[in-house]
Design a protein around this motif. Sequence first.
Motif, short mmCIF file in Angstrom:
data_model
loop_
_atom_site.label_atom_id
_atom_site.label_comp_id
_atom_site.label_asym_id
_atom_site.label_seq_id
_atom_site.Cartn_x
_atom_site.Cartn_y
_atom_site.Cartn_z
N GLY A 112 -2.54 -0.53 -12.96
CA GLY A 112 -3.77 -1.06 -13.63
C GLY A 112 -4.46 -1.99 -14.79
N ALA A 113 -2.93 -2.31 -15.65
CA ALA A 113 -3.07 -2.94 -16.79
C ALA A 113 -3.67 -4.64 -16.43
CB ALA A 113 -1.52 -3.38 -17.56
N ALA A 114 -4.28 -5.13 -16.88
CA ALA A 114 -4.60 -6.99 -16.86
C ALA A 114 -3.65 -7.61 -16.68
CB ALA A 114 -5.87 -6.79 -17.46
N GLY A 115 -2.62 -7.62 -17.50
CA GLY A 115 -1.22 -8.73 -18.14
C GLY A 115 -0.18 -7.87 -18.66
N PHE A 116 0.51 -8.68 -19.22
CA PHE A 116 0.73 -8.04 -20.13
C PHE A 116 1.76 -9.50 -20.78
CE2 PHE A 116 5.33 -10.56 -18.51
CZ PHE A 116 4.99 -10.58 -17.64
N LEU A 117 1.90 -9.77 -22.33
CA LEU A 117 2.40 -10.19 -23.14
C LEU A 117 3.68 -10.21 -23.73
CD1 LEU A 117 -0.72 -11.32 -24.97
CD2 LEU A 117 0.20 -12.88 -22.86
N LEU A 118 4.71 -10.76 -24.51
CA LEU A 118 6.30 -10.63 -24.82
C LEU A 118 4.80 -10.82 -26.72
CD1 LEU A 118 7.96 -13.34 -23.54
CD2 LEU A 118 7.81 -10.81 -23.40
N LYS A 119 6.36 -9.83 -27.15
CA LYS A 119 5.19 -9.29 -28.53
C LYS A 119 5.43 -10.58 -29.85
CE LYS A 119 5.56 -4.38 -29.11
NZ LYS A 119 5.86 -2.85 -29.92
N LEU A 159 13.76 -10.16 -0.06
CA LEU A 159 12.35 -10.29 -0.05
C LEU A 159 12.61 -8.26 0.53
CD1 LEU A 159 11.13 -13.17 1.50
CD2 LEU A 159 10.46 -12.07 -0.92
N ARG A 160 11.51 -7.67 0.13
CA ARG A 160 11.78 -6.50 0.94
C ARG A 160 10.67 -6.62 2.06
NH1 ARG A 160 10.46 -2.02 -3.80
NH2 ARG A 160 12.33 -2.39 -4.42
N ALA A 161 10.91 -6.18 3.23
CA ALA A 161 9.83 -5.61 3.71
C ALA A 161 9.04 -4.95 3.17
CB ALA A 161 10.76 -4.76 5.38
N PRO A 162 7.67 -5.38 4.40
CA PRO A 162 6.30 -4.09 4.11
C PRO A 162 7.04 -3.40 4.64
CG PRO A 162 5.80 -5.97 5.73
CD PRO A 162 7.40 -6.82 5.11
N ASN A 163 6.18 -1.74 4.45
CA ASN A 163 5.94 -0.68 4.15
C ASN A 163 5.06 -0.43 5.23
OD1 ASN A 163 4.38 0.02 2.98
ND2 ASN A 163 5.26 0.98 1.52
N ALA A 164 4.98 0.31 6.01
CA ALA A 164 3.62 0.96 6.95
C ALA A 164 2.26 0.21 6.51
CB ALA A 164 4.08 1.88 7.69
N GLU A 165 1.91 1.39 5.48
CA GLU A 165 0.91 1.03 4.45
C GLU A 165 0.08 -0.78 4.36
OE1 GLU A 165 -2.23 2.82 1.01
OE2 GLU A 165 0.42 2.94 1.20
N GLN A 166 1.77 -1.40 3.40
CA GLN A 166 1.35 -2.43 3.21
C GLN A 166 0.95 -3.98 4.67
OE1 GLN A 166 4.90 -2.98 1.28
NE2 GLN A 166 4.59 -2.27 -0.41
N GLN A 167 1.98 -3.14 5.64
CA GLN A 167 1.43 -3.81 7.06
C GLN A 167 0.43 -3.80 7.59
OE1 GLN A 167 4.39 -6.03 8.31
NE2 GLN A 167 2.58 -6.49 9.27
N VAL A 208 -10.03 -15.04 -3.21
CA VAL A 208 -9.53 -14.28 -3.66
C VAL A 208 -10.53 -12.86 -3.61
CG1 VAL A 208 -8.91 -13.56 -5.90
CG2 VAL A 208 -8.78 -15.66 -5.00
N GLY A 209 -11.65 -13.00 -4.09
CA GLY A 209 -12.51 -11.46 -4.14
C GLY A 209 -12.02 -10.46 -2.71
N ASN A 210 -12.14 -11.62 -1.37
CA ASN A 210 -12.06 -10.65 -0.04
C ASN A 210 -10.92 -10.47 -0.13
OD1 ASN A 210 -14.63 -11.46 0.86
ND2 ASN A 210 -14.11 -13.43 1.93
N VAL A 211 -9.35 -10.85 -1.11
CA VAL A 211 -8.22 -10.24 -0.44
C VAL A 211 -7.68 -8.76 -1.48
CG1 VAL A 211 -5.86 -10.89 -1.53
CG2 VAL A 211 -7.50 -12.78 0.71
N LEU A 212 -8.74 -9.23 -2.75
CA LEU A 212 -8.56 -8.01 -3.82
C LEU A 212 -9.25 -6.98 -2.81
CD1 LEU A 212 -9.42 -9.75 -6.90
CD2 LEU A 212 -7.60 -9.00 -6.01
N HIS A 213 -10.19 -7.26 -2.45
CA HIS A 213 -11.26 -6.07 -1.69
C HIS A 213 -10.15 -4.86 -0.45
CE1 HIS A 213 -14.46 -3.58 0.50
NE2 HIS A 213 -14.15 -4.18 0.99
N LYS A 214 -10.04 -5.90 0.67
CA LYS A 214 -8.85 -5.60 1.52
C LYS A 214 -8.19 -4.93 1.35
CE LYS A 214 -10.69 -9.07 4.98
NZ LYS A 214 -10.60 -10.32 5.67
N LEU A 215 -7.18 -5.01 -0.12
CA LEU A 215 -6.21 -4.20 -0.35
C LEU A 215 -6.22 -3.56 -1.21
CD1 LEU A 215 -3.73 -8.06 -1.18
CD2 LEU A 215 -3.96 -6.34 1.23
N GLY A 216 -7.37 -3.18 -1.59
CA GLY A 216 -7.77 -2.18 -1.88
C GLY A 216 -7.37 -2.38 -4.46
#
Length: 235
Positions: A112-119, A159-167, A208-216
């Motif tokens: 759940g981090a909002a991002g990352f940076l190098l030190k 590339l990985r194939a999406p699992n059942a939940e991701q699909q 973008v908002g719809n994508v975030l909502h639908k994917l959780g």
Amino acid sequence: MTENQAPEQISVLLADDQALLRAGFAMVIDSQPDMAVAGQAGNGIEALGLIRELAAAGGAPDVVLMDIRMPEMDGLAATAAITEDPALVGARVIVLTTFDTDEYALSALRSGAAGFLLKDVQPEVLLDSIRTVVTGGAVVAPSTTRRLLDTTLLGGGVLRAPNAEQQQKLGYLTHREREILAELATGDSNTEIAARLFLSEATVKTHVGNVLHKLGCRDRVQAVVFAYEAGVVGE
């Protein structure tokens, strides 16, 4: 996640076991008229205790700069504890990493981090990143994110194939929303995506908002992780 207005004064908590590094970051942050260091911690347990103490007093920090490797409790566990605590919902975490600990940064993004940076981040980049995440954005540098996720998730470009939940979640998306999801993985802003797809910025923001909502997904960073894990990137 909707984008918010930045507070007049952005409070930042520093969590790192190197006092000298904390002092350097504090100097940079306190030099800004719109920022202030809310506290410092030497490990994850101290950071969690301080954040909860500040929240109970009516003011959880807006942003936490979180080191990965710390004694007692590392930054990964602390990040997960912060993002899973409803009382700390307003605190945004930016994890700090080095080139040889990319896999830890990915784990933090999943937590759940909002991002990352190098030190060794440049001061102006650090400050811009803090301002970005506090308004609901995410720190996703295109080149670093692609290298990080290509190496960790894609196994050398396969590339990985999406699992059942991701699909199932992908099935909730419209064709345009799936296109937007792939665009998010570039790390580009709504403005840049809008220009590339010949859409208005407001339309992209809605998608973008719809994508975030639908994917959780909490934010754009988690959407990027999802896109790579589900094999959307490179289709």
